[in-house]
Design a protein around this motif. Structure first.
Motif, PDB file in Angstrom:
ATOM      1  N   SER A 301      -3.644  -4.218  -3.089  1.00 37.70           N
ATOM      2  CA  SER A 301      -4.533  -3.180  -2.599  1.00 37.70           C
ATOM      3  C   SER A 301      -3.820  -2.253  -1.627  1.00 37.70           C
ATOM      4  N   GLU A 302      -3.021  -2.805  -0.709  1.00 37.38           N
ATOM      5  CA  GLU A 302      -2.312  -1.953   0.241  1.00 37.38           C
ATOM      6  C   GLU A 302      -1.201  -1.166  -0.437  1.00 37.38           C
ATOM      7  N   THR A 305      -3.072   1.829  -2.154  1.00 34.04           N
ATOM      8  CA  THR A 305      -4.025   2.606  -1.363  1.00 34.04           C
ATOM      9  C   THR A 305      -3.272   3.428  -0.327  1.00 34.04           C
ATOM     10  N   SER A 306      -3.741   4.632  -0.054  1.00 35.45           N
ATOM     11  CA  SER A 306      -3.086   5.501   0.922  1.00 35.45           C
ATOM     12  C   SER A 306      -2.978   4.815   2.276  1.00 35.45           C
ATOM     13  N   SER A 323       1.094   5.573  -0.317  1.00 38.01           N
ATOM     14  CA  SER A 323       0.870   4.162  -0.007  1.00 38.01           C
ATOM     15  C   SER A 323       2.116   3.591   0.661  1.00 38.01           C
ATOM     16  N   LYS A 335      -7.956   9.545 -10.250  1.00 39.85           N
ATOM     17  CA  LYS A 335      -6.930   9.073  -9.316  1.00 39.85           C
ATOM     18  C   LYS A 335      -5.708   8.664 -10.117  1.00 39.85           C
TER      19      LYS A 335
END
Length: 499
Positions: A301-302, A305-306, A323, A335
């Motif tokens: 997820s990290e 994700t921005s 990210s 996206k």
């Protein structure tokens, strides 16, 4: 091994054989499923690409793949030889340089090390690389490892960047740390500022913490677990003739320069991976499916994700964030995570749409066609997503046409400009040293001309109109002047070594 093929199985055999030849490591079922779900894709896509090759009289290679969470779904390799019905070695196992596509791997490696509790991304340079102190002018406790990966650390070093990207150096981190400590710029704003510096420093952090090089850890934690057996951070692991080269091409002269301008020392954590479409499909598929072979769900997820914002346009993509290794962007209201790269004529595209569970890999190496991978990626996405792909293609192609024509019209040096050998010109030959630890320069006489050697790069010397000299070094053209025993190139001063 010889086989007898029954007529009723001939068509099925040919389909499976073609699929297996296209990607020995992919499942024919996945390729066949994509073909069934998108029956017009291959004919439309390949017709478009062939049309561009004919229209622009392209040189070089184009390699393309569609990837989903199950692996390679479609691929196509094409060049002028194939267009003309000749044999070509180009296929999905051809080694290609992915340039800044490397940054997505480096971000993932650091995240893996954090998940294994070897380091923490929110800790600082002071914690993990205390010998980097910027001559005590910057508080490195305020520079986190995460900020290195998302380009918000604010530091830059010209000498370190040039050495790692182009010229080479001793190979020791101590030299690069010294460059950073003595030759640096700082933007204290904390805003996104893209460069190679952050990921390269992150690679040094990896070595300082683990005792193993970034290259070694990349192999152990990513390449080997994903069975990317034809991927490496070392040029020496390949036969140089097999790596698809950079091509510099002009309308007037055709192919002007052809070569691969990297060696082991300039393969770094911001741009230092050679791979194949077959291997990269495993990497991209793992990102799309967020596979647990590398990371858990929270870690992915990290990575996707921005972690910082940006507001930039590149070709047809509006980039809103970054990210730990991917630009977070939008295309056609979807996206899309992208990671592009380039070197001389090489242009590399890797992207995926998380919601659609589909991604693209594209590569070309004719310098005039650096937007071609992006143009064809867009066309592929629009076909897959059942948008008016042909209409959108026609609206996007003028951007490609404009960039192509601009590159195609660049004037390159003529043979008449080559500095020819003479007793008077022989005076410039010799070795030159820089007092600020930049790589040495030497000028060597060869046959009836001269070669300019700067670090690992070299090229013929030409005379320019300003009574100076220049040399095309493949990845860059460099002007220089020589007065008595002093060589000046840009702001760098070199002194001729005494014999």
């Amino acid at each position: 091994m010889n086989r007898v093929i029954r007529p009723q199985f001939l068509i099925l055999f040919l389909l499976i054989s073609f699929s297996c030849k296209t990607n020995r490591d992919s499942t024919p079922q996945n390729i066949n499923k994509f073909r069934e779900d998108h029956p017009q894709f291959s004919s439309k896509f390949e017709t478009r690409l062939k049309g561009i090759f004919k229209e622009k009289e392209l040189f070089g290679d184009f390699i393309f793949a569609v990837v989903d969470e199950n692996g390679l779904a479609y691929s196509f390799a094409f060049n002028r030889e194939i267009l003309n019905g000749k044999e070509s070695s180009l296929d999905n196992n051809s080694p290609i340089y992915i340039a800044s596509g490397t940054k997505s791997f480096t971000g993932t490696l650091l995240k893996i090390l954090e998940q294994k509790k070897i380091l923490e991304l929110n800790k600082s340079l002071h914690d993990y690389l205390p010998q980097l102190n910027y001559n005590d002018s910057i508080d490195t406790e305020n520079i986190t490892i995460k900020s290195l990966l998302n380009h918000t650390h604010g530091t830059f070093s010209t000498s370190m960047t040039w050495k790692t990207a182009f010229l080479g150096y001793s190979g020791k981190n101590e030299e690069l740390i010294n460059d950073l400590n003595t030759d640096f710029l700082l933007d204290p704003s904390g805003k996104f500022r893209y460069s190679n510096v952050g990921p390269i420093i992150a690679g040094m952090v990896v070595e300082n913490v683990t005792g193993k090089t970034w290259k070694s850890e990349m192999k152990d934690y990513i390449f080997t677990p994903l069975k990317m057996e034809n991927t490496s951070a070392n040029v020496s692991d390949y036969k140089l003739r097999d790596i698809r080269p950079s091509l510099t091409v002009s309308n007037e002269k055709g192919v002007i320069e052809k070569g691969f301008y990297k060696n082991d020392i300039t393969m770094h954590a911001a741009g230092g991976i050679i791979s194949t479409v077959n291997d990269l499909s495993k990497w991209l598929s793992t990102n799309i499916g967020e596979g647990t072979v590398l990371l858990n769900k929270n870690s992915w997820s990290e990575l996707h994700t921005s972690t910082t914002s940006q507001d930039r346009e590149y070709f047809t993509y509006h980039r809103s964030g970054y990210s730990l290794g991917w630009d977070v962007a939008e295309y056609q209201n979807e996206k899309i995570l992208t990671r592009f790269g380039g070197l001389a004529g090489i242009s590399f595209h890797m992207s995926f749409m998380p919601e659609k569970k589909v991604g693209v890999i594209a590569f070309s190496n004719d310098n005039r066609a650096y937007l071609l991978p992006h143009l064809m990626a867009d066309y592929a996405y629009n076909l897959i997503n059942t948008l008016p792909a042909d209409s959108i293609f026609r609206s996007e192609k003028p951007k490609f046409d404009k960039s192509f024509e601009r590159e195609n019209e660049i004037a390159y040096p003529k043979d008449s400009q080559i500095l020819t050998a003479s007793n008077d010109n022989d005076k410039i030959a010799g070795a030159y040293q820089n007092a600020e630890n930049w790589p040495a320069i030497s000028i060597d006489k060869k046959d009836d001309y001269y070669i300019f050697n700067w670090g690992i790069l070299k090229g013929k010397i030409y005379k320019n109109e300003e009574n100076g000299y220049f040399s095309n070094l493949g990845v860059l053209t460099r002007d220089f002047e020589i007065t008595n025993d002093t060589l000046l190139t840009g702001s760098l001063i070199y002194k001729k070594a005494k014999e």
